[in-house]
Design a protein around this motif. Structure first.
Motif, PDB file in Angstrom:
ATOM      1  N   THR A  98       8.322  41.246 -18.280  1.00  0.00           N
ATOM      2  CA  THR A  98       8.437  42.520 -18.969  1.00  0.00           C
ATOM      3  C   THR A  98       8.674  43.673 -18.000  1.00  0.00           C
ATOM      4  O   THR A  98       8.591  44.818 -18.379  1.00  0.00           O
ATOM      5  CB  THR A  98       7.210  42.818 -19.853  1.00  0.00           C
ATOM      6  N   LEU A  99       9.000  43.337 -16.752  1.00  0.00           N
ATOM      7  CA  LEU A  99       9.506  44.390 -15.868  1.00  0.00           C
ATOM      8  C   LEU A  99      10.918  44.717 -16.345  1.00  0.00           C
ATOM      9  O   LEU A  99      11.579  43.883 -16.940  1.00  0.00           O
ATOM     10  CB  LEU A  99       9.567  43.877 -14.425  1.00  0.00           C
ATOM     11  N   PHE A 100      11.363  45.948 -16.069  1.00  0.00           N
ATOM     12  CA  PHE A 100      12.730  46.289 -16.443  1.00  0.00           C
ATOM     13  C   PHE A 100      13.681  45.652 -15.433  1.00  0.00           C
ATOM     14  O   PHE A 100      13.649  46.015 -14.256  1.00  0.00           O
ATOM     15  CB  PHE A 100      12.908  47.811 -16.461  1.00  0.00           C
ATOM     16  N   PRO A 101      14.500  44.687 -15.876  1.00  0.00           N
ATOM     17  CA  PRO A 101      15.318  43.943 -14.913  1.00  0.00           C
ATOM     18  C   PRO A 101      16.317  44.819 -14.175  1.00  0.00           C
ATOM     19  O   PRO A 101      16.770  44.476 -13.104  1.00  0.00           O
ATOM     20  CB  PRO A 101      16.051  42.903 -15.760  1.00  0.00           C
ATOM     21  N   TRP A 102      16.682  45.960 -14.795  1.00  0.00           N
ATOM     22  CA  TRP A 102      17.719  46.818 -14.198  1.00  0.00           C
ATOM     23  C   TRP A 102      17.137  47.847 -13.241  1.00  0.00           C
ATOM     24  O   TRP A 102      17.861  48.636 -12.677  1.00  0.00           O
ATOM     25  CB  TRP A 102      18.503  47.531 -15.295  1.00  0.00           C
ATOM     26  N   LYS A 103      15.847  47.853 -13.084  1.00  0.00           N
ATOM     27  CA  LYS A 103      15.242  48.805 -12.155  1.00  0.00           C
ATOM     28  C   LYS A 103      14.701  48.060 -10.952  1.00  0.00           C
ATOM     29  O   LYS A 103      14.197  46.939 -11.075  1.00  0.00           O
ATOM     30  CB  LYS A 103      14.096  49.564 -12.836  1.00  0.00           C
ATOM     31  N   PHE A 111       7.960  54.219 -13.068  1.00  0.00           N
ATOM     32  CA  PHE A 111       8.442  54.563 -14.414  1.00  0.00           C
ATOM     33  C   PHE A 111       7.499  55.495 -15.172  1.00  0.00           C
ATOM     34  O   PHE A 111       7.917  56.477 -15.781  1.00  0.00           O
ATOM     35  CB  PHE A 111       8.667  53.277 -15.215  1.00  0.00           C
ATOM     36  N   GLN A 141      12.913  47.892  -2.727  1.00  0.00           N
ATOM     37  CA  GLN A 141      14.287  47.938  -3.223  1.00  0.00           C
ATOM     38  C   GLN A 141      14.759  46.622  -3.856  1.00  0.00           C
ATOM     39  O   GLN A 141      15.920  46.473  -4.204  1.00  0.00           O
ATOM     40  CB  GLN A 141      15.243  48.349  -2.085  1.00  0.00           C
ATOM     41  N   HIS A 142      13.844  45.661  -3.997  1.00  0.00           N
ATOM     42  CA  HIS A 142      14.224  44.412  -4.647  1.00  0.00           C
ATOM     43  C   HIS A 142      14.274  44.605  -6.162  1.00  0.00           C
ATOM     44  O   HIS A 142      13.605  45.470  -6.714  1.00  0.00           O
ATOM     45  CB  HIS A 142      13.208  43.316  -4.326  1.00  0.00           C
ATOM     46  N   TYR A 143      15.070  43.764  -6.799  1.00  0.00           N
ATOM     47  CA  TYR A 143      15.051  43.712  -8.262  1.00  0.00           C
ATOM     48  C   TYR A 143      14.069  42.629  -8.693  1.00  0.00           C
ATOM     49  O   TYR A 143      13.824  41.676  -7.944  1.00  0.00           O
ATOM     50  CB  TYR A 143      16.455  43.407  -8.803  1.00  0.00           C
ATOM     51  N   PHE A 145      14.203  40.032 -10.497  1.00  0.00           N
ATOM     52  CA  PHE A 145      14.622  38.626 -10.458  1.00  0.00           C
ATOM     53  C   PHE A 145      14.569  38.046  -9.050  1.00  0.00           C
ATOM     54  O   PHE A 145      14.606  36.839  -8.876  1.00  0.00           O
ATOM     55  CB  PHE A 145      16.023  38.463 -11.061  1.00  0.00           C
ATOM     56  N   GLN A 146      14.483  38.933  -8.054  1.00  0.00           N
ATOM     57  CA  GLN A 146      14.423  38.451  -6.678  1.00  0.00           C
ATOM     58  C   GLN A 146      12.999  38.110  -6.247  1.00  0.00           C
ATOM     59  O   GLN A 146      12.782  37.668  -5.131  1.00  0.00           O
ATOM     60  CB  GLN A 146      15.002  39.511  -5.727  1.00  0.00           C
ATOM     61  N   ARG A 159       2.579  48.939 -11.912  1.00  0.00           N
ATOM     62  CA  ARG A 159       3.286  49.814 -12.848  1.00  0.00           C
ATOM     63  C   ARG A 159       2.322  50.424 -13.865  1.00  0.00           C
ATOM     64  O   ARG A 159       2.504  51.559 -14.295  1.00  0.00           O
ATOM     65  CB  ARG A 159       4.377  48.990 -13.560  1.00  0.00           C
TER      66      ARG A 159
ATOM     67  N   MET B   1      21.868  43.802   1.143  1.00  0.00           N
ATOM     68  CA  MET B   1      20.418  43.666   0.910  1.00  0.00           C
ATOM     69  C   MET B   1      20.018  42.204   1.137  1.00  0.00           C
ATOM     70  O   MET B   1      20.618  41.300   0.586  1.00  0.00           O
ATOM     71  CB  MET B   1      20.132  44.081  -0.528  1.00  0.00           C
ATOM     72  N   ILE B   4      15.382  37.419  -1.111  1.00  0.00           N
ATOM     73  CA  ILE B   4      14.524  36.299  -0.746  1.00  0.00           C
ATOM     74  C   ILE B   4      15.319  34.998  -0.781  1.00  0.00           C
ATOM     75  O   ILE B   4      15.229  34.172   0.100  1.00  0.00           O
ATOM     76  CB  ILE B   4      13.350  36.193  -1.724  1.00  0.00           C
ATOM     77  N   ARG B 171       9.278  43.258 -26.254  1.00  0.00           N
ATOM     78  CA  ARG B 171       8.192  43.496 -25.295  1.00  0.00           C
ATOM     79  C   ARG B 171       8.573  44.559 -24.272  1.00  0.00           C
ATOM     80  O   ARG B 171       7.724  45.284 -23.762  1.00  0.00           O
ATOM     81  CB  ARG B 171       7.826  42.187 -24.590  1.00  0.00           C
ATOM     82  N   LEU B 172       9.887  44.629 -23.954  1.00  0.00           N
ATOM     83  CA  LEU B 172      10.327  45.677 -23.028  1.00  0.00           C
ATOM     84  C   LEU B 172      10.138  47.047 -23.660  1.00  0.00           C
ATOM     85  O   LEU B 172       9.711  48.003 -23.012  1.00  0.00           O
ATOM     86  CB  LEU B 172      11.797  45.483 -22.648  1.00  0.00           C
ATOM     87  N   SER B 175       6.473  47.787 -23.687  1.00  0.00           N
ATOM     88  CA  SER B 175       6.014  48.172 -22.350  1.00  0.00           C
ATOM     89  C   SER B 175       6.362  49.625 -22.073  1.00  0.00           C
ATOM     90  O   SER B 175       5.528  50.385 -21.577  1.00  0.00           O
ATOM     91  CB  SER B 175       6.674  47.295 -21.277  1.00  0.00           C
ATOM     92  N   TRP B 270      21.835  44.104 -10.987  1.00  0.00           N
ATOM     93  CA  TRP B 270      20.801  43.149 -11.370  1.00  0.00           C
ATOM     94  C   TRP B 270      21.375  42.031 -12.223  1.00  0.00           C
ATOM     95  O   TRP B 270      21.003  40.878 -12.117  1.00  0.00           O
ATOM     96  CB  TRP B 270      19.688  43.877 -12.139  1.00  0.00           C
ATOM     97  N   LYS B 277      22.707  33.487 -10.028  1.00  0.00           N
ATOM     98  CA  LYS B 277      21.561  32.639  -9.710  1.00  0.00           C
ATOM     99  C   LYS B 277      21.438  31.464 -10.683  1.00  0.00           C
ATOM    100  O   LYS B 277      21.113  30.366 -10.296  1.00  0.00           O
ATOM    101  CB  LYS B 277      20.286  33.487  -9.752  1.00  0.00           C
TER     102      LYS B 277
END
Lengths: 279, 278
Positions: A98-103, A111, A141-143, A145-146, A159, B1, B4, B171-172, B175, B270, B277
């Motif tokens: 539920t993190l914003f993937p685009w941030k 946020f 600075q990672h997204y 998904f990383q 958060r 960048m 990982i 859920r987003l 949140s 993203w 991936k």
């Protein structure tokens, strides 16, 4: 230890008073009572675990505390004020994704401050401090998904913490992690909690987790969800992993297992979430 | 960048991956080569298979010669600019209206009930069927042509936008609200970026269909445009030029679709990396 600690208000904040709460989910023929006549009082700064089998309504109760679900009867007060929808004072942490993937990690954590209209430089400064607190300095600075699942949950916690919530509501936040990461995260959460002393309501179906973390556990029965027992845990803090194998711990665990066993439904129940029924 | 995943990957695996990637590229190129070869054989031998005949189909060599001639002539540039300005105007209009309507329909049940039914009825109407009415409706033939490319691009963009908005994880949104977002912030901070990948897919498809409708549009009138050129070549029996026109449309359509996709990947780092991936 950190600037965060200074903001934790002394004493009276984060007192939860739930009275005769009923929550109905679904509509028409599908409607059912997910939570039935629950009354609980949670002290400011208390760490409470709600323990119960899948689908028992514990997440539903959490959703009502967060303000995402409307009770059908009864009342919830936080610091003597009735709830009115979601609020940053009651931070909500979901199980995963539920993190914003685009941030970026930094912008996810910042946020809440952005919503308060705080300027970028200040937001990033405070988000950076919190990332350090949860051990994620260097990943700004990672997204999402990383990051690994455990790291993502750390970001989730940071958060929510940035809003200095009176109450943290956590819905099986470590349920999707492997056993070792989960232990690490439990320890981390306790460390963070020691420094900020906010009220935490933590949902889990893992008995070890509940016994290790909580000041008090509330055990819920499946449908309709009622609180059938509460146990105050007097294990000393800070808690160490050795606790898991102590006699008293195992004795309590056996007791919880028996309770949950006799209470479990004969058929698997549909999973419920803080947002209602998954369709 | 330095992500990982990059740091963790083992060189040996990467070499293997590169080799597999090279193999795939080779297969793709040979696939096109084989198609051209089959075309060459069918056209030079004037193959006649009963239901389909290649007697009047120009060969690849003839088409290449015609293409070279066209490229060297002065006409080329005016054909290209005319077509491109039509396609891009139609596409731009479709993007603005498609995304706008799509966001409204995806977010509000009222908008869905009032706006979607007529749009659903218009959707199956092919571009050719719009020709007579668009001539009647618009003051200039240029505008009618733009309108036809617009109809082609509108629906993929509209439907992808609606889908994107409706598929946003509840859920987003929850949140964001728990973190202090009001209605407006939920829209700009969650709905828009969450729907963006789907919107860009729609834009990329819409760009393709806009080119797809070009010949139809340019049948209306004018003396310029690749679609016009293709149709005119048929009427004056310049068969090689027909294929040149067709291939040009194909190439430009593909190129501009890729451009839209590239732009999307640039704007949504993203998303691009998530896809790579998985």
């Amino acid at each position: 230890m950190s600037p965060v600690a200074n903001h934790a208000s002394p004493g009276i904040q984060g007192h939860i008073e739930i009275k005769n709460l009923y929550i109905q989910l679904g509509s028409g023929d599908q409607a059912f009572e997910a939570v039935q006549n629950v009354s609980v009082s949670i002290k400011p700064g208390e760490f409470v675990c709600l323990l119960g089998p899948s689908g028992c309504g514990k997440s539903t109760l959490l959703g009502a505390l967060a303000g995402h679900l409307q009770p059908s009867d009864g009342s919830i007060h936080v610091d003597s004020l009735p709830l009115n929808g979601p609020h940053p004072e009651r931070g909500l942490v979901f199980q995963q994704h539920t993190l914003f993937p685009w941030k970026t990690v930094m912008d996810n954590v910042a946020f809440g401050l952005k919503m308060k209209g705080i300027l970028r430089a200040e937001r990033h400064k405070r988000a950076g401090e919190l990332l350090e607190l949860v051990g994620l300095a260097g990943f700004e600075q990672h997204y999402p998904f990383q990051l690994s699942g455990g790291m993502q949950q750390r970001v989730e916690i940071a958060r929510v913490l940035i809003n200095h919530p009176k109450v943290m509501l956590m819905d099986e936040p470590f349920g999707a992690l492997d056993a070792q990461t989960r232990m690490m995260m439990q320890q981390l959460l306790l460390d963070v909690w020691e420094s900020i002393k906010t009220t935490i309501v933590f949902i889990t179906h893992d008995i070890d987790e509940a016994l290790f973390l909580a000041d008090r556990i509330l055990i819920m029965s499946p449908r309709p969800g009622r609180i059938i027992e509460q146990t105050v845990l007097e294990f000393v803090r800070p808690r160490k992993p050795e606790l898991l194998t102590s006699d008293r711990f195992i004795q309590l665990k056996r007791h919880c297992l028996e309770l949950l066993h006799t209470q479990s439904a004969d058929f698997p129940l549909q999973r419920l979430t803080p947002l209602g029924v998954i369709s | 960048m330095g992500s990982i995943t990059e740091a963790d990957s083992i060189p040996a695996e990467r070499i293997d991956l590169n080799r597999r990637e090279a193999g795939r590229r080779l297969r793709r190129v040979s696939s096109i080569a084989i198609c051209v070869l089959l075309w060459h054989l069918a056209s030079t031998r004037h193959m006649d298979l009963g239901v389909i005949t290649f007697q009047n189909v120009p060969s690849p060599a003839e088409v290449l010669a015609a293409a070279r001639e066209l490229l060297e002539s002065q006409k080329m540039l005016s054909h290209l600019t005319a077509s491109m300005s039509r396609v891009f105007s139609g596409f731009l209009g479709a993007a603005v209206i498609g995304i706008g309507l799509g966001l409204m329909i995806g977010r509000s049940r009222f908008a869905e009930d009032t706006l979607l039914p007529p749009l659903e009825m218009l959707r199956p109407i092919p571009a050719v069927a719009w020709i007579p009415l668009s001539i009647l409706m618009f003051p200039s033939s240029e505008l009618s042509m733009i309108f036809i490319t617009f109809t082609g691009a509108l629906f993929p963009i509209l439907l992808s936008t609606i889908h994107g908005v409706e598929a946003v994880d509840a859920r987003l949104i929850a949140s964001a609200r728990s973190l202090g977002s009001g209605r407006r912030a939920v829209f700009t901070e969650v709905i828009l970026p969450a729907a963006a990948p789907s919107i860009f897919t729609g834009l990329s498809i819409g760009m393709g269909t806009a080119w797809f409708c070009l010949v139809t549009a340019e049948m209306i009138a004018g003396q310029f445009g690749i679609g016009y050129y293709t149709w005119a070549s048929y009427t004056i029996q310049n068969y090689a030029d027909i294929v040149v026109g067709m291939l040009l449309i194909g190439l430009l359509g593909m190129g501009s679709s890729v451009l839209v996709k590239k732009l999307g990947n640039r704007l949504m780092p993203w998303h691009a990396s998530e896809i790579r991936k998985s």
